[in-house]
Scaffold this motif. Sequence first.
Motif, PDB file in Angstrom:
ATOM      1  N   THR A  22      31.697  41.537   5.601  1.00 52.03           N
ATOM      2  CA  THR A  22      30.836  41.296   4.444  1.00 52.03           C
ATOM      3  C   THR A  22      29.463  40.852   4.932  1.00 52.03           C
ATOM      4  O   THR A  22      29.328  40.290   6.026  1.00 52.03           O
ATOM      5  CB  THR A  22      31.408  40.183   3.532  1.00 52.03           C
ATOM      6  N   SER A  23      28.450  41.081   4.119  1.00 53.38           N
ATOM      7  CA  SER A  23      27.089  40.717   4.520  1.00 53.38           C
ATOM      8  C   SER A  23      26.974  39.217   4.757  1.00 53.38           C
ATOM      9  O   SER A  23      26.330  38.774   5.712  1.00 53.38           O
ATOM     10  CB  SER A  23      26.093  41.156   3.450  1.00 53.38           C
ATOM     11  N   TRP A  24      27.639  38.414   3.921  1.00 50.92           N
ATOM     12  CA  TRP A  24      27.477  36.959   4.058  1.00 50.92           C
ATOM     13  C   TRP A  24      28.171  36.408   5.301  1.00 50.92           C
ATOM     14  O   TRP A  24      27.616  35.540   5.989  1.00 50.92           O
ATOM     15  CB  TRP A  24      27.954  36.231   2.796  1.00 50.92           C
ATOM     16  N   LEU A  25      29.379  36.917   5.634  1.00 54.05           N
ATOM     17  CA  LEU A  25      30.051  36.407   6.825  1.00 54.05           C
ATOM     18  C   LEU A  25      29.444  36.995   8.100  1.00 54.05           C
ATOM     19  O   LEU A  25      29.399  36.322   9.133  1.00 54.05           O
ATOM     20  CB  LEU A  25      31.560  36.673   6.765  1.00 54.05           C
ATOM     21  N   VAL A  28      26.652  34.756   8.915  1.00 58.09           N
ATOM     22  CA  VAL A  28      27.151  33.503   9.490  1.00 58.09           C
ATOM     23  C   VAL A  28      27.546  33.709  10.949  1.00 58.09           C
ATOM     24  O   VAL A  28      27.218  32.900  11.820  1.00 58.09           O
ATOM     25  CB  VAL A  28      28.347  32.966   8.680  1.00 58.09           C
ATOM     26  N   HIS A  29      28.241  34.801  11.235  1.00 58.77           N
ATOM     27  CA  HIS A  29      28.630  35.107  12.619  1.00 58.77           C
ATOM     28  C   HIS A  29      27.407  35.295  13.502  1.00 58.77           C
ATOM     29  O   HIS A  29      27.377  34.840  14.651  1.00 58.77           O
ATOM     30  CB  HIS A  29      29.502  36.362  12.660  1.00 58.77           C
ATOM     31  N   ASP A  30      26.389  35.973  12.978  1.00 56.32           N
ATOM     32  CA  ASP A  30      25.144  36.157  13.744  1.00 56.32           C
ATOM     33  C   ASP A  30      24.511  34.807  14.060  1.00 56.32           C
ATOM     34  O   ASP A  30      24.054  34.564  15.186  1.00 56.32           O
ATOM     35  CB  ASP A  30      24.151  37.022  12.954  1.00 56.32           C
ATOM     36  N   THR A  31      24.475  33.934  13.060  1.00 56.31           N
ATOM     37  CA  THR A  31      23.897  32.599  13.252  1.00 56.31           C
ATOM     38  C   THR A  31      24.698  31.808  14.272  1.00 56.31           C
ATOM     39  O   THR A  31      24.136  31.114  15.132  1.00 56.31           O
ATOM     40  CB  THR A  31      23.866  31.825  11.914  1.00 56.31           C
ATOM     41  N   THR A  35      23.322  30.339  17.748  1.00 56.45           N
ATOM     42  CA  THR A  35      23.407  28.894  17.979  1.00 56.45           C
ATOM     43  C   THR A  35      24.041  28.588  19.326  1.00 56.45           C
ATOM     44  O   THR A  35      23.658  27.618  19.996  1.00 56.45           O
ATOM     45  CB  THR A  35      24.231  28.222  16.854  1.00 56.45           C
ATOM     46  N   THR A  36      24.993  29.412  19.752  1.00 55.76           N
ATOM     47  CA  THR A  36      25.687  29.158  21.022  1.00 55.76           C
ATOM     48  C   THR A  36      24.915  29.693  22.230  1.00 55.76           C
ATOM     49  O   THR A  36      25.284  29.421  23.366  1.00 55.76           O
ATOM     50  CB  THR A  36      27.102  29.771  21.020  1.00 55.76           C
ATOM     51  N   LEU A  56      33.178  40.191  19.501  1.00 56.20           N
ATOM     52  CA  LEU A  56      32.450  41.425  19.826  1.00 56.20           C
ATOM     53  C   LEU A  56      30.955  41.184  19.967  1.00 56.20           C
ATOM     54  O   LEU A  56      30.267  41.903  20.695  1.00 56.20           O
ATOM     55  CB  LEU A  56      32.671  42.485  18.736  1.00 56.20           C
ATOM     56  N   ARG A  57      30.432  40.162  19.285  1.00 58.35           N
ATOM     57  CA  ARG A  57      28.990  39.922  19.281  1.00 58.35           C
ATOM     58  C   ARG A  57      28.424  39.594  20.656  1.00 58.35           C
ATOM     59  O   ARG A  57      27.256  39.828  20.914  1.00 58.35           O
ATOM     60  CB  ARG A  57      28.641  38.798  18.299  1.00 58.35           C
TER      61      ARG A  57
END
Length: 222
Positions: A22-25, A28-31, A35-36, A56-57
Amino acid sequence: MRKMNGEEFDELVSFFDSMARTSWLKRVHDTLKETTGSWKDKDILDVGCGTGRLLLRGAEEANKLVGVDLSSEMVKASIQQFFYHELSGKSQFLVADAENLPFEDESFHLSLSTCVMFLLPDPSKGINEINRVLKKDGLIAMLNPSEKMSQETAAQYAKENDISGFERTALLKWSNVSTRRHRYTADEMTALLEELHFSEVTHKEVLGGLAIISMAKKEQDS
């Protein structure tokens, strides 16, 4: 509070994989990945990996990617996912309990955990296990619902951000589970992490403050 079992999630593989897209999650995963920081040459653990989409990111840069999940079907989906992306050689996925990780002490540079710790009857047990398997100065990065999360606030967020259809349904389901489990303020999460021998705790609000990404460093002498 009852502990959930793997079978409860086995039938939800398709739902969780769709939710991760989903676009919203995805945002969040991108953020969380941003952040890490860089995963270059690092060994990464994802506790409650679902279908592996978060890992995968940073798959190309990481040295090794390990995911654990209570659900054997989620683990199968992750293995398949990484095989499809030709990343089987640097990845490993196992059925395991967040409270009893099958790894030696100080095995990982970074441990991720999204939408998992708040489901545990006692989240401190899972966070303590993560501390054990992190290397000295290793990082923990978690996503948890904040105290602002509720059916009403999630519905309002969806409305304000034109989130509809399945994307809205997934967000509302997550909010519904959150209200029946654990929600945290930044101060509560800081206190919990410091009590469990983490330091340099930082938080980043996501989803308009409905959830928080918390990151902390394992204390040298823990």
